[in-house]
Design a protein around this motif. Structure first.
Motif, PDB file in Angstrom:
ATOM      1  N   HIS A 148       0.829  -1.206   0.000  1.00 56.89           N
ATOM      2  CA  HIS A 148       0.000   0.000   0.000  1.00 56.89           C
ATOM      3  C   HIS A 148       0.866   1.259   0.000  1.00 56.89           C
ATOM      4  O   HIS A 148       0.629   2.199  -0.763  1.00 56.89           O
ATOM      5  CB  HIS A 148      -0.932  -0.005   1.220  1.00 56.89           C
ATOM      6  N   HIS A 199       3.996   1.540  -1.014  1.00 54.98           N
ATOM      7  CA  HIS A 199       4.722   1.636  -2.281  1.00 54.98           C
ATOM      8  C   HIS A 199       3.817   2.187  -3.389  1.00 54.98           C
ATOM      9  O   HIS A 199       4.210   3.099  -4.125  1.00 54.98           O
ATOM     10  CB  HIS A 199       5.262   0.256  -2.677  1.00 54.98           C
ATOM     11  N   LEU A 200       2.610   1.665  -3.476  1.00 52.56           N
ATOM     12  CA  LEU A 200       1.667   2.148  -4.494  1.00 52.56           C
ATOM     13  C   LEU A 200       1.291   3.602  -4.233  1.00 52.56           C
ATOM     14  O   LEU A 200       1.204   4.412  -5.166  1.00 52.56           O
ATOM     15  CB  LEU A 200       0.419   1.271  -4.532  1.00 52.56           C
ATOM     16  N   SER A 201       1.083   3.958  -2.982  1.00 55.33           N
ATOM     17  CA  SER A 201       0.725   5.340  -2.627  1.00 55.33           C
ATOM     18  C   SER A 201       1.858   6.303  -2.955  1.00 55.33           C
ATOM     19  O   SER A 201       1.618   7.412  -3.428  1.00 55.33           O
ATOM     20  CB  SER A 201       0.381   5.446  -1.145  1.00 55.33           C
ATOM     21  N   HIS A 261       3.866   6.125  -5.330  1.00 48.74           N
ATOM     22  CA  HIS A 261       3.865   6.349  -6.781  1.00 48.74           C
ATOM     23  C   HIS A 261       2.487   6.795  -7.298  1.00 48.74           C
ATOM     24  O   HIS A 261       2.253   6.807  -8.512  1.00 48.74           O
ATOM     25  CB  HIS A 261       4.332   5.082  -7.508  1.00 48.74           C
ATOM     26  N   VAL A 306      -0.413   5.427  -7.225  1.00 50.13           N
ATOM     27  CA  VAL A 306      -1.219   4.399  -7.883  1.00 50.13           C
ATOM     28  C   VAL A 306      -2.297   3.970  -6.883  1.00 50.13           C
ATOM     29  O   VAL A 306      -2.033   3.233  -5.944  1.00 50.13           O
ATOM     30  CB  VAL A 306      -0.366   3.190  -8.321  1.00 50.13           C
ATOM     31  N   TYR A 309      -6.682   1.090 -11.024  1.00 51.28           N
ATOM     32  CA  TYR A 309      -6.530  -0.267 -11.563  1.00 51.28           C
ATOM     33  C   TYR A 309      -7.681  -1.207 -11.217  1.00 51.28           C
ATOM     34  O   TYR A 309      -7.928  -2.159 -11.929  1.00 51.28           O
ATOM     35  CB  TYR A 309      -5.202  -0.889 -11.112  1.00 51.28           C
ATOM     36  N   ILE A 351       5.670  -5.900  -7.890  1.00 46.79           N
ATOM     37  CA  ILE A 351       5.193  -4.525  -7.685  1.00 46.79           C
ATOM     38  C   ILE A 351       6.231  -3.704  -6.928  1.00 46.79           C
ATOM     39  O   ILE A 351       6.529  -2.564  -7.296  1.00 46.79           O
ATOM     40  CB  ILE A 351       3.836  -4.523  -6.940  1.00 46.79           C
ATOM     41  N   LEU A 409       4.219   0.591 -13.086  1.00 51.40           N
ATOM     42  CA  LEU A 409       3.214   0.016 -12.177  1.00 51.40           C
ATOM     43  C   LEU A 409       1.859  -0.084 -12.856  1.00 51.40           C
ATOM     44  O   LEU A 409       1.180  -1.110 -12.775  1.00 51.40           O
ATOM     45  CB  LEU A 409       3.107   0.851 -10.894  1.00 51.40           C
ATOM     46  N   MET A 412      -0.267  -3.407 -13.640  1.00 51.35           N
ATOM     47  CA  MET A 412      -1.581  -3.590 -13.011  1.00 51.35           C
ATOM     48  C   MET A 412      -2.681  -3.780 -14.049  1.00 51.35           C
ATOM     49  O   MET A 412      -3.600  -4.555 -13.845  1.00 51.35           O
ATOM     50  CB  MET A 412      -1.927  -2.387 -12.128  1.00 51.35           C
TER      51      MET A 412
END
Length: 197
Positions: free
Chosen positions: A47, A49-51, A53, A55, A60, A108, A117, A121
């Motif tokens: 979470h 890592h995605l946040s 960037h 994402v 997705y 990911i 990413l 996704m």
């Protein structure tokens, strides 16, 4: 035809998918909130890592939720997943999403750009994680009960949404009040000027 229509009704009403397709997509927004919170609670590193960037699940997971993976999977796997959605409701969709993301954690976390990413996704993640061997892991995936947690997140979302709506209404009322106050002041000035003339 009648059986297909009956299944559609079950999906819309018993599985609560109807709100996903209504105007303003309130059900979809709620499910995206639930997914975001589940990621935060269960897959925290992912979470973050995605946040980092930017994402978000809305970038997705929307097609996954709206189509219950039907457009992204083979007919056989989509039909199998639909069986579980009919049995467990939308909880099954969340279980698959968490399974897919958790299984793809290494890939990911190795990606460090928004574009890479998003490409992963949107294009690769489901094909890599949901393959014919997916059926052998069904008990592990769908055996977990998330209904209480999802219900709590639904209530949390509704309370937050209601608070936001109330804050917006209060702000709107304050703006209208200030506007009326200004109009009254203008009218009072005009009346005073007319009385002087």
């Amino acid at each position: 035809e009648q059986e297909a229509f009956s299944l559609l009704l079950d999906l819309m009403y018993k599985c609560n998918l109807r709100d996903v397709y209504k105007p303003h997509m309130a059900g979809l927004k709620m499910r995206l909130y639930q997914l975001s919170r589940l990621l935060h609670d269960k897959l925290q590193l992912l979470h973050e890592h995605l946040s980092t960037h930017e994402v978000t699940p809305s970038l997705y997971a929307v097609p996954w939720i709206m189509t219950a993976f039907a457009t992204q999977l083979s007919f056989r796997l989509a039909a199998r997943l639909m069986d579980f959605i009919l049995l467990q409701g939308t909880d099954a969709i969340f279980k698959v999403i968490l399974y897919v993301l958790d299984g793809s954690k290494k890939e990911i976390l190795g990606m460090n750009s928004f574009e890479s990413l998003m490409n992963f996704m949107k294009d690769s993640i489901l094909q890599q994680r949901i393959d014919p061997s997916f059926e052998y892991r069904v008990k592990d995936i769908f055996g977990v009960d998330m209904s209480v947690e999802l219900r709590e997140l639904e209530i949390e979302y509704k309370v937050l949404h209601e608070d936001l709506e109330n804050a917006n209404k209060t702000q709107l009322l304050e703006t209208k009040y200030n506007l009326l106050k200004l109009q009254n002041k203008c009218h009072a000035t005009q009346i005073a000027q007319l009385n002087r003339d």
